[in-house]
Design an enzyme around this catalytic site. Sequence first.
Site, PDB file in Angstrom:
ATOM      1  N   ASP A  82       0.806  -1.218   0.000  1.00 30.93           N
ATOM      2  CA  ASP A  82       0.000   0.000   0.000  1.00 30.93           C
ATOM      3  C   ASP A  82       0.841   1.270   0.000  1.00 30.93           C
ATOM      4  O   ASP A  82       0.292   2.370  -0.049  1.00 30.93           O
ATOM      5  CB  ASP A  82      -0.915   0.033   1.230  1.00 30.93           C
ATOM      6  CG  ASP A  82      -1.975  -1.055   1.208  1.00 30.93           C
ATOM      7  OD1 ASP A  82      -2.269  -1.572   0.114  1.00 30.93           O
ATOM      8  OD2 ASP A  82      -2.501  -1.386   2.284  1.00 30.93           O
ATOM      9  N   ARG A 129      -4.898  -5.859 -10.728  1.00 31.81           N
ATOM     10  CA  ARG A 129      -3.926  -6.943 -10.957  1.00 31.81           C
ATOM     11  C   ARG A 129      -4.591  -8.304 -10.844  1.00 31.81           C
ATOM     12  O   ARG A 129      -4.376  -9.181 -11.688  1.00 31.81           O
ATOM     13  CB  ARG A 129      -2.782  -6.823  -9.936  1.00 31.81           C
ATOM     14  CG  ARG A 129      -1.793  -7.976  -9.942  1.00 31.81           C
ATOM     15  CD  ARG A 129      -0.815  -7.851  -8.780  1.00 31.81           C
ATOM     16  NE  ARG A 129      -1.480  -7.840  -7.488  1.00 31.81           N
ATOM     17  CZ  ARG A 129      -1.875  -8.942  -6.838  1.00 31.81           C
ATOM     18  NH1 ARG A 129      -1.689 -10.142  -7.375  1.00 31.81           N
ATOM     19  NH2 ARG A 129      -2.454  -8.856  -5.656  1.00 31.81           N
ATOM     20  N   ARG A 130      -5.399  -8.495  -9.808  1.00 31.93           N
ATOM     21  CA  ARG A 130      -6.094  -9.773  -9.642  1.00 31.93           C
ATOM     22  C   ARG A 130      -7.126  -9.991 -10.738  1.00 31.93           C
ATOM     23  O   ARG A 130      -7.312 -11.105 -11.220  1.00 31.93           O
ATOM     24  CB  ARG A 130      -6.746  -9.838  -8.260  1.00 31.93           C
ATOM     25  CG  ARG A 130      -5.737  -9.937  -7.123  1.00 31.93           C
ATOM     26  CD  ARG A 130      -6.379  -9.812  -5.762  1.00 31.93           C
ATOM     27  NE  ARG A 130      -5.392  -9.850  -4.686  1.00 31.93           N
ATOM     28  CZ  ARG A 130      -5.504  -9.204  -3.544  1.00 31.93           C
ATOM     29  NH1 ARG A 130      -6.585  -8.466  -3.302  1.00 31.93           N
ATOM     30  NH2 ARG A 130      -4.563  -9.294  -2.621  1.00 31.93           N
ATOM     31  N   CYS A 241      -1.568   1.323  -7.992  1.00 35.04           N
ATOM     32  CA  CYS A 241      -2.723   0.431  -7.996  1.00 35.04           C
ATOM     33  C   CYS A 241      -3.740   0.847  -9.060  1.00 35.04           C
ATOM     34  O   CYS A 241      -4.741   0.190  -9.257  1.00 35.04           O
ATOM     35  CB  CYS A 241      -3.372   0.380  -6.617  1.00 35.04           C
ATOM     36  SG  CYS A 241      -4.518   1.697  -6.301  1.00 35.04           S
TER      37      CYS A 241
END
Length: 312
Positions: A82, A129-130, A241
Amino acid sequence: MEKLVIATRRSQLALWQSEYIKAQLQEFYPDMQIELQEFVTKGDKILDVPLAKIGGKGLFTKELEVAMLEGTAHLAVHSLKDVPTQFEEGLQLAAVTKRFDPRDALLSNKYSSIDELPQGAVVGTTSLRRRMAIMMLRPDIVLKDLRGNINTRIAKLNAGEYDAIILAATGIQKLKIENEVKYFNPIPTDVMIPSMGQATLGIETTTDPRIVELVSVLNDKDAHIESTIERSFVDALQGGCQVPIGVKATIIDEHSIRVQAIVGLPDGSESISEDITADIEEFETIGQTLAQTFIDQGAKELLLRAEELAFK
Protein backbone atom coordinates in the site's frame (compact mmCIF):
# COMPACT_ATOMS: atom_id res chain seq x y z
CA MET A 1 13.75 9.15 23.36
CA GLU A 2 11.36 8.24 26.13
CA LYS A 3 8.24 7.70 24.02
CA LEU A 4 7.41 6.46 20.50
CA VAL A 5 3.99 6.99 18.93
CA ILE A 6 2.87 4.66 16.12
CA ALA A 7 0.20 6.07 13.79
CA THR A 8 -2.20 3.34 12.65
CA ARG A 9 -5.48 2.79 10.89
CA ARG A 10 -8.30 1.32 12.99
CA SER A 11 -8.92 -1.78 10.90
CA GLN A 12 -8.36 -5.08 12.67
CA LEU A 13 -5.45 -5.97 10.38
CA ALA A 14 -3.78 -2.55 10.69
CA LEU A 15 -4.02 -2.75 14.48
CA TRP A 16 -2.57 -6.29 14.44
CA GLN A 17 0.37 -5.09 12.37
CA SER A 18 1.00 -2.05 14.55
CA GLU A 19 0.81 -4.14 17.73
CA TYR A 20 3.21 -6.63 16.13
CA ILE A 21 5.75 -3.87 15.45
CA LYS A 22 5.19 -2.35 18.90
CA ALA A 23 6.00 -5.73 20.49
CA GLN A 24 9.15 -6.12 18.40
CA LEU A 25 10.35 -2.62 19.27
CA GLN A 26 9.58 -3.23 22.94
CA GLU A 27 11.99 -6.19 22.88
CA PHE A 28 14.81 -3.90 21.73
CA TYR A 29 13.79 -0.95 23.91
CA PRO A 30 12.11 -2.39 27.03
CA ASP A 31 12.23 0.91 28.94
CA MET A 32 10.65 2.99 26.18
CA GLN A 33 6.96 3.95 26.25
CA ILE A 34 5.40 2.92 22.92
CA GLU A 35 1.77 3.68 22.13
CA LEU A 36 -0.63 3.59 19.17
CA GLN A 37 -2.51 6.58 17.77
CA GLU A 38 -5.52 5.50 15.71
CA PHE A 39 -6.83 7.16 12.55
CA VAL A 40 -9.64 6.62 10.05
CA THR A 41 -8.22 7.36 6.58
CA LYS A 42 -9.99 8.53 3.45
CA GLY A 43 -9.49 5.07 1.96
CA ASP A 44 -11.35 3.57 4.93
CA LYS A 45 -14.28 5.94 4.50
CA ILE A 46 -14.91 5.57 0.75
CA LEU A 47 -16.10 2.00 0.25
CA ASP A 48 -18.32 2.25 -2.82
CA VAL A 49 -15.72 3.29 -5.42
CA PRO A 50 -12.73 1.26 -6.71
CA LEU A 51 -9.39 2.54 -5.40
CA ALA A 52 -8.10 3.13 -8.92
CA LYS A 53 -10.79 5.78 -9.43
CA ILE A 54 -10.20 7.75 -6.23
CA GLY A 55 -6.44 8.05 -6.07
CA GLY A 56 -4.98 4.66 -5.25
CA LYS A 57 -3.60 3.03 -2.13
CA GLY A 58 -1.96 6.24 -0.91
CA LEU A 59 -5.41 7.08 0.43
CA PHE A 60 -4.68 4.68 3.29
CA THR A 61 -1.49 6.48 4.34
CA LYS A 62 -2.18 10.25 4.01
CA GLU A 63 -3.61 10.95 7.48
CA LEU A 64 -0.83 8.94 9.10
CA GLU A 65 1.80 10.88 7.17
CA VAL A 66 0.29 14.22 8.21
CA ALA A 67 0.50 13.12 11.87
CA MET A 68 4.18 12.30 11.47
CA LEU A 69 4.99 15.55 9.69
CA GLU A 70 3.13 17.50 12.38
CA GLY A 71 5.07 15.67 15.09
CA THR A 72 2.14 13.97 16.84
CA ALA A 73 3.37 10.53 15.70
CA HIS A 74 6.84 9.15 14.98
CA LEU A 75 6.23 6.20 12.68
CA ALA A 76 3.53 4.35 10.79
CA VAL A 77 3.22 0.66 9.99
CA HIS A 78 1.88 -0.17 6.53
CA SER A 79 1.33 -3.20 4.36
CA LEU A 80 4.22 -2.42 2.01
CA LYS A 81 2.02 -3.08 -1.02
CA ASP A 82 0.00 0.00 0.00
CA VAL A 83 3.03 2.30 0.21
CA PRO A 84 3.69 4.51 -2.86
CA THR A 85 7.21 4.34 -4.30
CA GLN A 86 7.70 8.10 -3.88
CA PHE A 87 7.44 9.94 -0.56
CA GLU A 88 6.56 13.47 0.39
CA GLU A 89 9.51 15.60 1.48
CA GLY A 90 10.38 14.82 5.08
CA LEU A 91 9.21 11.19 4.99
CA GLN A 92 10.94 7.93 4.11
CA LEU A 93 10.72 4.15 4.23
CA ALA A 94 12.96 3.41 7.21
CA ALA A 95 12.63 -0.39 7.47
CA VAL A 96 10.94 -3.43 5.96
CA THR A 97 10.21 -6.48 8.08
CA LYS A 98 10.57 -10.19 7.42
CA ARG A 99 8.08 -11.27 4.79
CA PHE A 100 5.00 -13.31 5.59
CA ASP A 101 3.17 -15.45 2.98
CA PRO A 102 3.22 -13.32 -0.22
CA ARG A 103 0.53 -15.22 -2.13
CA ASP A 104 -3.01 -14.23 -2.97
CA ALA A 105 -5.71 -16.65 -1.82
CA LEU A 106 -9.08 -17.90 -3.02
CA LEU A 107 -11.80 -17.93 -0.37
CA SER A 108 -15.06 -19.75 -1.04
CA ASN A 109 -17.76 -21.78 0.68
CA LYS A 110 -18.43 -23.84 -2.45
CA TYR A 111 -15.28 -24.24 -4.53
CA SER A 112 -11.71 -25.12 -3.56
CA SER A 113 -9.87 -23.58 -6.51
CA ILE A 114 -10.19 -21.24 -9.49
CA ASP A 115 -10.35 -24.31 -11.73
CA GLU A 116 -13.36 -25.63 -9.82
CA LEU A 117 -15.40 -22.46 -10.26
CA PRO A 118 -18.35 -23.06 -12.62
CA GLN A 119 -18.96 -21.13 -15.82
CA GLY A 120 -20.08 -17.59 -14.98
CA ALA A 121 -19.16 -17.79 -11.30
CA VAL A 122 -19.14 -14.43 -9.46
CA VAL A 123 -15.74 -13.57 -8.00
CA GLY A 124 -15.10 -10.55 -5.79
CA THR A 125 -12.02 -8.36 -6.15
CA THR A 126 -11.36 -4.71 -6.83
CA SER A 127 -7.63 -5.18 -7.52
CA LEU A 128 -6.90 -4.57 -11.21
CA ARG A 129 -3.93 -6.94 -10.96
CA ARG A 130 -6.09 -9.77 -9.64
CA ARG A 131 -8.76 -9.01 -12.22
CA MET A 132 -6.19 -9.33 -14.99
CA ALA A 133 -4.85 -12.62 -13.62
CA ILE A 134 -8.33 -14.14 -13.23
CA MET A 135 -9.43 -13.06 -16.69
CA MET A 136 -6.30 -14.58 -18.21
CA LEU A 137 -7.14 -17.89 -16.49
CA ARG A 138 -10.92 -17.83 -16.71
CA PRO A 139 -12.42 -15.23 -19.06
CA ASP A 140 -15.89 -16.69 -18.40
CA ILE A 141 -15.88 -15.56 -14.75
CA VAL A 142 -18.00 -12.57 -13.70
CA LEU A 143 -15.99 -10.09 -11.63
CA LYS A 144 -17.70 -7.95 -9.00
CA ASP A 145 -16.15 -5.12 -6.97
CA LEU A 146 -15.22 -5.92 -3.37
CA ARG A 147 -14.31 -3.16 -0.90
CA GLY A 148 -14.13 -2.95 2.89
CA ASN A 149 -11.86 -4.49 5.50
CA ILE A 150 -11.14 -8.22 5.59
CA ASN A 151 -14.00 -9.04 7.95
CA THR A 152 -16.49 -7.08 5.83
CA ARG A 153 -15.35 -8.85 2.68
CA ILE A 154 -15.67 -12.30 4.25
CA ALA A 155 -19.12 -11.37 5.59
CA LYS A 156 -20.20 -10.50 2.03
CA LEU A 157 -18.91 -13.87 0.81
CA ASN A 158 -20.73 -15.70 3.61
CA ALA A 159 -23.91 -13.76 2.79
CA GLY A 160 -23.86 -15.31 -0.68
CA GLU A 161 -22.97 -12.17 -2.66
CA TYR A 162 -20.05 -13.98 -4.31
CA ASP A 163 -19.10 -17.53 -5.27
CA ALA A 164 -15.51 -16.72 -4.26
CA ILE A 165 -13.32 -13.78 -3.33
CA ILE A 166 -9.60 -13.14 -3.73
CA LEU A 167 -7.61 -11.62 -0.85
CA ALA A 168 -3.98 -11.51 0.27
CA ALA A 169 -3.27 -14.74 2.14
CA THR A 170 -1.21 -13.00 4.82
CA GLY A 171 -4.08 -10.91 6.21
CA ILE A 172 -6.24 -13.99 6.75
CA GLN A 173 -3.35 -15.84 8.37
CA LYS A 174 -2.40 -12.98 10.70
CA LEU A 175 -5.96 -12.68 12.01
CA LYS A 176 -6.31 -16.49 12.17
CA ILE A 177 -9.67 -16.46 10.39
CA GLU A 178 -9.02 -19.16 7.81
CA ASN A 179 -11.86 -21.24 9.28
CA GLU A 180 -14.50 -18.56 8.72
CA VAL A 181 -14.94 -19.96 5.21
CA LYS A 182 -14.99 -23.54 3.97
CA TYR A 183 -12.13 -23.15 1.53
CA PHE A 184 -9.05 -20.96 2.02
CA ASN A 185 -6.46 -21.78 -0.63
CA PRO A 186 -3.35 -19.69 -1.36
CA ILE A 187 -2.67 -19.33 -5.10
CA PRO A 188 0.86 -20.13 -6.36
CA THR A 189 2.82 -17.11 -7.60
CA ASP A 190 3.23 -18.91 -10.93
CA VAL A 191 -0.56 -18.56 -11.33
CA MET A 192 -1.09 -15.11 -9.79
CA ILE A 193 1.95 -12.86 -9.34
CA PRO A 194 1.54 -10.74 -6.17
CA SER A 195 1.79 -6.97 -5.97
CA MET A 196 5.06 -5.29 -4.99
CA GLY A 197 5.89 -5.74 -1.32
CA GLN A 198 2.92 -7.99 -0.63
CA ALA A 199 3.15 -9.60 2.85
CA THR A 200 5.98 -7.30 3.97
CA LEU A 201 5.44 -4.56 6.54
CA GLY A 202 6.90 -1.17 5.70
CA ILE A 203 7.86 1.19 8.53
CA GLU A 204 7.49 4.80 7.43
CA THR A 205 9.07 7.59 9.47
CA THR A 206 10.13 11.19 9.13
CA THR A 207 13.72 11.78 8.11
CA ASP A 208 14.63 12.49 11.75
CA PRO A 209 17.84 10.43 12.15
CA ARG A 210 16.96 9.50 15.75
CA ILE A 211 13.71 7.80 14.66
CA VAL A 212 15.32 6.19 11.62
CA GLU A 213 18.04 4.68 13.78
CA LEU A 214 15.54 3.41 16.36
CA VAL A 215 13.45 1.49 13.80
CA SER A 216 16.42 0.26 11.75
CA VAL A 217 16.63 -2.74 14.10
CA LEU A 218 13.47 -4.09 12.41
CA ASN A 219 14.95 -4.16 8.91
CA ASP A 220 15.13 -7.65 7.38
CA LYS A 221 17.93 -8.12 4.84
CA ASP A 222 16.07 -10.56 2.57
CA ALA A 223 12.87 -8.49 2.58
CA HIS A 224 14.94 -5.38 1.84
CA ILE A 225 16.52 -7.02 -1.20
CA GLU A 226 13.22 -8.37 -2.55
CA SER A 227 11.23 -5.20 -1.94
CA THR A 228 13.95 -2.99 -3.45
CA ILE A 229 13.66 -4.91 -6.72
CA GLU A 230 9.86 -4.91 -6.70
CA ARG A 231 9.45 -1.24 -5.79
CA SER A 232 12.07 -0.02 -8.27
CA PHE A 233 10.37 -2.05 -11.02
CA VAL A 234 7.01 -0.39 -10.32
CA ASP A 235 8.62 3.02 -9.86
CA ALA A 236 10.39 2.81 -13.23
CA LEU A 237 7.10 1.96 -14.91
CA GLN A 238 5.41 4.80 -12.98
CA GLY A 239 2.66 2.41 -11.99
CA GLY A 240 0.57 2.06 -8.86
CA CYS A 241 -2.72 0.43 -8.00
CA GLN A 242 -4.35 2.37 -10.85
CA VAL A 243 -2.83 -0.13 -13.27
CA PRO A 244 -2.43 -3.95 -13.27
CA ILE A 245 1.16 -4.73 -12.25
CA GLY A 246 2.41 -7.86 -10.52
CA VAL A 247 6.02 -8.35 -9.44
CA LYS A 248 7.59 -10.85 -7.04
CA ALA A 249 11.27 -11.24 -6.24
CA THR A 250 12.26 -14.48 -4.50
CA ILE A 251 15.74 -15.17 -3.15
CA ILE A 252 16.89 -18.59 -4.39
CA ASP A 253 20.27 -18.78 -2.62
CA GLU A 254 23.09 -16.47 -1.60
CA HIS A 255 23.98 -15.83 -5.25
CA SER A 256 20.74 -15.64 -7.21
CA ILE A 257 17.24 -14.25 -7.13
CA ARG A 258 14.16 -15.01 -9.20
CA VAL A 259 11.90 -12.18 -10.40
CA GLN A 260 8.44 -12.75 -11.82
CA ALA A 261 6.66 -9.77 -13.32
CA ILE A 262 3.58 -8.97 -15.38
CA VAL A 263 1.73 -5.91 -16.68
CA GLY A 264 -1.38 -5.89 -18.81
CA LEU A 265 -4.98 -4.84 -19.32
CA PRO A 266 -7.59 -5.42 -16.60
CA ASP A 267 -9.59 -7.71 -18.88
CA GLY A 268 -6.57 -9.97 -19.42
CA SER A 269 -6.68 -9.57 -23.19
CA GLU A 270 -3.11 -8.28 -23.44
CA SER A 271 -0.10 -8.65 -21.18
CA ILE A 272 3.68 -8.61 -21.00
CA SER A 273 5.44 -10.95 -18.59
CA GLU A 274 8.94 -12.08 -17.68
CA ASP A 275 10.39 -14.68 -15.32
CA ILE A 276 14.12 -14.17 -14.83
CA THR A 277 16.96 -15.26 -12.59
CA ALA A 278 19.53 -12.59 -11.72
CA ASP A 279 22.68 -12.04 -9.66
CA ILE A 280 21.58 -11.05 -6.16
CA GLU A 281 24.51 -8.63 -5.85
CA GLU A 282 22.85 -6.52 -8.55
CA PHE A 283 19.60 -6.18 -6.58
CA GLU A 284 19.70 -2.38 -6.53
CA THR A 285 19.47 -2.22 -10.34
CA ILE A 286 17.56 -5.41 -11.25
CA GLY A 287 14.13 -3.79 -10.98
CA GLN A 288 15.01 -0.86 -13.21
CA THR A 289 16.72 -3.10 -15.75
CA LEU A 290 13.71 -5.43 -15.89
CA ALA A 291 11.36 -2.46 -16.20
CA GLN A 292 13.33 -1.22 -19.19
CA THR A 293 12.85 -4.64 -20.82
CA PHE A 294 9.11 -4.18 -20.34
CA ILE A 295 9.22 -0.59 -21.63
CA ASP A 296 11.03 -1.80 -24.77
CA GLN A 297 8.11 -4.19 -25.32
CA GLY A 298 5.54 -1.39 -25.06
CA ALA A 299 4.66 -1.64 -21.35
CA LYS A 300 4.10 2.09 -20.81
CA GLU A 301 1.65 2.31 -23.70
CA LEU A 302 -0.11 -0.80 -22.43
CA LEU A 303 -0.39 0.66 -18.94
CA LEU A 304 -1.80 3.92 -20.29
CA ARG A 305 -4.54 1.91 -22.00
CA ALA A 306 -5.07 -0.07 -18.80
CA GLU A 307 -5.50 3.15 -16.84
CA GLU A 308 -8.04 4.45 -19.36
CA LEU A 309 -10.02 1.21 -19.04
CA ALA A 310 -9.87 1.36 -15.22
CA PHE A 311 -11.36 4.86 -15.17
CA LYS A 312 -14.29 4.08 -17.46
